[in-house]
Design a protein around this motif. Structure first.
Motif, mmCIF file in Angstrom:
data_model
loop_
_atom_site.group_PDB
_atom_site.id
_atom_site.type_symbol
_atom_site.label_atom_id
_atom_site.label_comp_id
_atom_site.label_asym_id
_atom_site.label_seq_id
_atom_site.Cartn_x
_atom_site.Cartn_y
_atom_site.Cartn_z
ATOM 1 N N ASP A 173 1.410 3.284 -2.370
ATOM 2 C CA ASP A 173 0.961 4.234 -3.390
ATOM 3 C C ASP A 173 0.913 5.680 -2.880
ATOM 4 O OD1 ASP A 173 -0.481 1.568 -3.365
ATOM 5 O OD2 ASP A 173 -0.760 2.114 -5.466
ATOM 6 N N ASN A 174 0.545 5.861 -1.633
ATOM 7 C CA ASN A 174 0.389 7.215 -1.079
ATOM 8 C C ASN A 174 1.472 7.586 -0.083
ATOM 9 O OD1 ASN A 174 -1.906 8.053 -2.489
ATOM 10 N ND2 ASN A 174 -3.278 7.078 -1.035
ATOM 11 N N HIS A 233 0.824 -1.205 0.000
ATOM 12 C CA HIS A 233 0.000 0.000 0.000
ATOM 13 C C HIS A 233 0.865 1.264 0.000
ATOM 14 C CE1 HIS A 233 -3.121 -2.842 0.668
ATOM 15 N NE2 HIS A 233 -2.882 -2.999 1.958
ATOM 16 N N GLN A 283 -2.474 9.097 -11.067
ATOM 17 C CA GLN A 283 -1.545 8.973 -9.944
ATOM 18 C C GLN A 283 -0.510 7.887 -10.220
ATOM 19 O OE1 GLN A 283 -3.265 7.692 -6.207
ATOM 20 N NE2 GLN A 283 -1.290 7.701 -5.179
ATOM 21 N N HIS A 284 -0.958 6.743 -10.673
ATOM 22 C CA HIS A 284 -0.026 5.644 -10.932
ATOM 23 C C HIS A 284 0.838 5.893 -12.167
ATOM 24 C CE1 HIS A 284 -2.575 3.435 -8.041
ATOM 25 N NE2 HIS A 284 -1.373 3.060 -7.647
ATOM 26 N N ARG A 322 -7.984 1.093 -8.018
ATOM 27 C CA ARG A 322 -8.731 1.717 -6.929
ATOM 28 C C ARG A 322 -8.429 3.203 -6.838
ATOM 29 N NH1 ARG A 322 -7.485 0.406 -1.704
ATOM 30 N NH2 ARG A 322 -5.482 -0.428 -2.318
ATOM 31 N N ARG A 323 -7.270 3.591 -7.283
ATOM 32 C CA ARG A 323 -6.839 4.989 -7.207
ATOM 33 C C ARG A 323 -6.832 5.563 -8.628
ATOM 34 N NH1 ARG A 323 -4.591 5.264 -1.984
ATOM 35 N NH2 ARG A 323 -3.876 3.274 -1.230
ATOM 36 N N GLY A 343 -2.540 -0.346 -5.359
ATOM 37 C CA GLY A 343 -3.853 0.275 -5.460
ATOM 38 C C GLY A 343 -4.297 0.520 -6.891
#
Length: 158
Positions: free
Chosen positions: A56-57, A54, A85-86, A80-81, A77
């Protein structure tokens, strides 16, 4: 980390050292994963057997430190995100330490806390949406091979 988290990481280091199995650490974000990795190594675990999930953030500087220490950074993620962002963080990590990055979609059939489990999240976003978008963003087939084959093989090798 809390006292119980510290005890669990210590125990995981002992088990990993004895079995040579990889440990995945589900953190609440921020510096928790980095702290857990350092504690894991301090108690005899190998950084190369530690995955910070997790991530990602967690922010690029923290993820780069985890990778520089030899741990694995898992962006799980995907789907889901926001795709954007990715498409920013995956290439950034690839350019820093392509050999320490794992990607996946930590999706399931339900959303915790939503009525009847909420909307069903499928299992195809990674391959149908994200990987083509990465290729359109200039990620090479060799880099995809690193992410999808070489890194998981190395992360979970015994």
């Amino acid at each position: 980390l809390s006292k119980i988290d510290t005890t669990i990481v210590h125990a995981a280091a002992i088990v990993s050292q004895r079995t040579r199995l990889t440990v995945t650490c589900h953190t609440g974000g921020g510096y928790a994963g980095l702290s857990a990795l350092r504690l894991f190594v301090q108690h005899g675990g190998s950084a190369s057997s530690f995955i910070v999930a997790h991530a990602d953030n967690h922010g690029l500087p923290i993820n780069q430190k985890v990778a520089d220490l030899g741990g694995w950074v898992s962006f799980d993620g995907i789907g889901r995100r926001p795709l954007k962002q990715h498409l920013e963080i995956v290439p950034a990590m690839l350019s820093h330490r392509a050999d320490r990055l794992l990607i996946s979609q930590d999706n399931g059939w339900y959303s915790v806390g939503e009525l009847n489990g909420g909307e069903v999240r499928g299992y195809t976003d990674l391959h149908q949406t994200f990987l083509p978008a990465l290729m359109n963003a200039g990620i090479s087939k060799d880099q995809l091979n690193q992410l999808l084959q070489i890194n998981p093989w190395n992360a979970f090798a015994i």
